[in-house]
Motif scaffolding. Structure first.
Motif, PDB file in Angstrom:
ATOM      1  N   LYS A  51      36.759  72.310  39.879  1.00 17.08           N
ATOM      2  CA  LYS A  51      37.088  72.699  38.512  1.00 17.08           C
ATOM      3  C   LYS A  51      35.940  72.349  37.554  1.00 17.08           C
ATOM      4  CE  LYS A  51      42.026  72.369  39.408  1.00 17.08           C
ATOM      5  NZ  LYS A  51      43.315  71.732  39.047  1.00 17.08           N
ATOM      6  N   ARG A  52      36.206  71.552  36.515  1.00 18.90           N
ATOM      7  CA  ARG A  52      35.166  71.231  35.548  1.00 18.90           C
ATOM      8  C   ARG A  52      34.045  70.398  36.165  1.00 18.90           C
ATOM      9  NH1 ARG A  52      38.434  69.661  29.982  1.00 18.90           N
ATOM     10  NH2 ARG A  52      39.408  71.717  29.654  1.00 18.90           N
ATOM     11  N   GLY A  53      34.383  69.641  37.187  1.00 17.24           N
ATOM     12  CA  GLY A  53      33.373  68.826  37.856  1.00 17.24           C
ATOM     13  C   GLY A  53      32.303  69.666  38.521  1.00 17.24           C
ATOM     14  N   TRP A  54      32.624  70.928  38.814  1.00 19.32           N
ATOM     15  CA  TRP A  54      31.645  71.804  39.464  1.00 19.32           C
ATOM     16  C   TRP A  54      30.461  72.054  38.542  1.00 19.32           C
ATOM     17  CZ3 TRP A  54      29.307  76.544  38.773  1.00 19.32           C
ATOM     18  CH2 TRP A  54      28.723  77.112  39.906  1.00 19.32           C
ATOM     19  N   LYS A  55      30.720  72.294  37.265  1.00 17.87           N
ATOM     20  CA  LYS A  55      29.632  72.527  36.310  1.00 17.87           C
ATOM     21  C   LYS A  55      28.794  71.270  36.118  1.00 17.87           C
ATOM     22  CE  LYS A  55      31.458  76.352  33.589  1.00 17.87           C
ATOM     23  NZ  LYS A  55      31.785  76.846  32.219  1.00 17.87           N
ATOM     24  N   ARG A  56      29.459  70.120  36.052  1.00 19.28           N
ATOM     25  CA  ARG A  56      28.718  68.866  35.900  1.00 19.28           C
ATOM     26  C   ARG A  56      27.824  68.612  37.111  1.00 19.28           C
ATOM     27  NH1 ARG A  56      33.735  67.029  33.687  1.00 19.28           N
ATOM     28  NH2 ARG A  56      34.319  66.114  35.695  1.00 19.28           N
ATOM     29  N   LEU A  57      28.358  68.890  38.298  1.00 20.75           N
ATOM     30  CA  LEU A  57      27.574  68.705  39.513  1.00 20.75           C
ATOM     31  C   LEU A  57      26.355  69.611  39.527  1.00 20.75           C
ATOM     32  CD1 LEU A  57      27.219  67.547  42.415  1.00 20.75           C
ATOM     33  CD2 LEU A  57      28.665  69.435  43.216  1.00 20.75           C
ATOM     34  N   HIS A  58      26.528  70.847  39.109  1.00 19.74           N
ATOM     35  CA  HIS A  58      25.439  71.817  39.184  1.00 19.74           C
ATOM     36  C   HIS A  58      24.397  71.646  38.077  1.00 19.74           C
ATOM     37  CE1 HIS A  58      26.457  74.705  42.495  1.00 19.74           C
ATOM     38  NE2 HIS A  58      27.454  73.856  42.514  1.00 19.74           N
ATOM     39  N   ARG A  59      24.620  70.684  37.175  1.00 15.24           N
ATOM     40  CA  ARG A  59      23.557  70.326  36.247  1.00 15.24           C
ATOM     41  C   ARG A  59      22.429  69.570  36.944  1.00 15.24           C
ATOM     42  NH1 ARG A  59      27.860  68.329  31.875  1.00 15.24           N
ATOM     43  NH2 ARG A  59      28.375  70.348  30.933  1.00 15.24           N
ATOM     44  N   LEU A  60      22.680  69.151  38.181  1.00 18.46           N
ATOM     45  CA  LEU A  60      21.616  68.506  38.962  1.00 18.46           C
ATOM     46  C   LEU A  60      20.430  69.440  39.174  1.00 18.46           C
ATOM     47  CD1 LEU A  60      23.676  66.681  41.750  1.00 18.46           C
ATOM     48  CD2 LEU A  60      22.525  65.627  39.798  1.00 18.46           C
ATOM     49  N   ASN A  80      30.215  78.110  46.350  1.00 19.78           N
ATOM     50  CA  ASN A  80      31.240  79.014  46.883  1.00 19.78           C
ATOM     51  C   ASN A  80      32.481  78.915  46.006  1.00 19.78           C
ATOM     52  OD1 ASN A  80      32.965  76.738  48.101  1.00 19.78           O
ATOM     53  ND2 ASN A  80      30.978  76.441  49.116  1.00 19.78           N
ATOM     54  N   ARG A  81      33.319  79.917  46.106  1.00 12.57           N
ATOM     55  CA  ARG A  81      34.511  79.983  45.259  1.00 12.57           C
ATOM     56  C   ARG A  81      35.482  78.845  45.546  1.00 12.57           C
ATOM     57  NH1 ARG A  81      34.705  84.740  42.544  1.00 12.57           N
ATOM     58  NH2 ARG A  81      33.391  86.444  43.312  1.00 12.57           N
ATOM     59  N   PHE A  82      35.585  78.451  46.813  1.00 13.00           N
ATOM     60  CA  PHE A  82      36.496  77.361  47.165  1.00 13.00           C
ATOM     61  C   PHE A  82      36.126  76.079  46.429  1.00 13.00           C
ATOM     62  CE2 PHE A  82      37.331  73.612  49.800  1.00 13.00           C
ATOM     63  CZ  PHE A  82      38.715  73.691  49.903  1.00 13.00           C
ATOM     64  N   SER A  83      34.818  75.749  46.409  1.00 13.06           N
ATOM     65  CA  SER A  83      34.365  74.534  45.734  1.00 13.06           C
ATOM     66  C   SER A  83      34.572  74.628  44.227  1.00 13.06           C
ATOM     67  CB  SER A  83      32.888  74.276  46.043  1.00 13.06           C
ATOM     68  OG  SER A  83      32.697  74.029  47.416  1.00 13.06           O
ATOM     69  N   MET A  84      34.348  75.810  43.666  1.00 11.00           N
ATOM     70  CA  MET A  84      34.561  75.990  42.230  1.00 11.00           C
ATOM     71  C   MET A  84      36.014  75.719  41.854  1.00 11.00           C
ATOM     72  SD  MET A  84      32.203  79.357  41.409  1.00 11.00           S
ATOM     73  CE  MET A  84      32.554  79.288  39.646  1.00 11.00           C
ATOM     74  N   LYS A  85      36.940  76.216  42.667  1.00  7.60           N
ATOM     75  CA  LYS A  85      38.366  76.013  42.388  1.00  7.60           C
ATOM     76  C   LYS A  85      38.761  74.560  42.628  1.00  7.60           C
ATOM     77  CE  LYS A  85      39.771  80.750  43.505  1.00  7.60           C
ATOM     78  NZ  LYS A  85      40.582  81.606  44.419  1.00  7.60           N
ATOM     79  N   ARG A  86      38.176  73.948  43.647  1.00  5.51           N
ATOM     80  CA  ARG A  86      38.547  72.578  43.997  1.00  5.51           C
ATOM     81  C   ARG A  86      37.980  71.564  42.995  1.00  5.51           C
ATOM     82  NH1 ARG A  86      40.132  70.504  49.051  1.00  5.51           N
ATOM     83  NH2 ARG A  86      41.113  68.484  48.592  1.00  5.51           N
TER      84      ARG A  86
END
Length: 209
Positions: free
Chosen positions: A147-156, A139-145
């Motif tokens: 930030k760069r960690g969102w991409k690292r997390l979604h490499r799972l 969701n957009r809220f998590s992407m903003k919160r």
């Protein structure tokens, strides 16, 4: 109110999720309908459970394939990553629910025994566990919160796909036409994404210098 022909495509482009999410749920509805009408064969629970798992794997493959396909088409396919990822998680949860409710009849002892002794169950649960934080943060809220960690997390998602692939193979106990086809697709998708993953890690390493 009458919507003109020219306005209808514009409405679909603007609110595509309203159309595509229900379409993504149609396989589940169809499987329930077929089960209620006795059209799932001699072992309907097994067919129902396996079919839900297969649809989860299909949507996960599509989710992973969107980025490589984006490089060869002009249409924006990346907008569908959240949709296909969430549908993969949804069908994986339904797959697990069918196993616990219909197959095990809520027998917690058998579930725990399978979860601790049967490799393909362990791998399937591990894949679902990896997909859980991805679904919760899609969701957009998590992407903003994050930030760069969102991409690292979604490499799972790569780990989840590999675990799901092994779970899929082991559930058949042998390599047949179905498992060979989908595992080949998984291998092709991961190979297609390999250069993108490598570039991402190179940029990350360069940023630390």
């Amino acid at each position: 109110m009458i919507i003109s022909r020219s306005a209808a495509p514009a409405f679909v482009r603007r609110h595509w999720s309203i159309v595509l999410y229900p379409l993504g749920l149609l396989p589940a509805v169809w499987l329930v309908w077929e089960g209620q009408n006795g059209n799932l064969g001699a072992d309907p629970v097994n067919v129902f459970e396996r079919s839900l798992g297969l649809w989860a794997f299909r949507f996960l493959l599509v989710c992973l394939a969107l980025a490589p396909l984006q490089r060869v088409v002009s249409f924006n396919l990346l907008r569908f990553r959240r949709l296909t990822g969430l549908l993969a998680f949804f069908y994986a949860v339904l797959h697990l629910a069918a196993y616990v409710v219909l197959d095990l009849q809520f027998d917690v002892r058998i579930f725990w025994r399978d979860l601790t002794h049967r490799p393909f169950i362990i791998l399937g649960m591990a894949a679902l566990t990896l997909l859980l934080p991805l679904a919760l943060t899609s969701n957009r809220f998590s992407m903003k919160r994050l930030k760069r960690g969102w991409k690292r997390l979604h490499r799972l998602v790569y780990g989840a796909a590999i675990l799901a692939g092994i779970h899929f193979f082991l559930s058949f106990k042998t390599l047949n036409g179905t498992s060979a086809f989908y595992l080949s697709l998984l291998a092709l998708v991961l190979l297609a994404r390999a250069p993108m993953i490598w570039i991402s890690f190179r940029r990350k390493g360069a940023g630390r210098l």
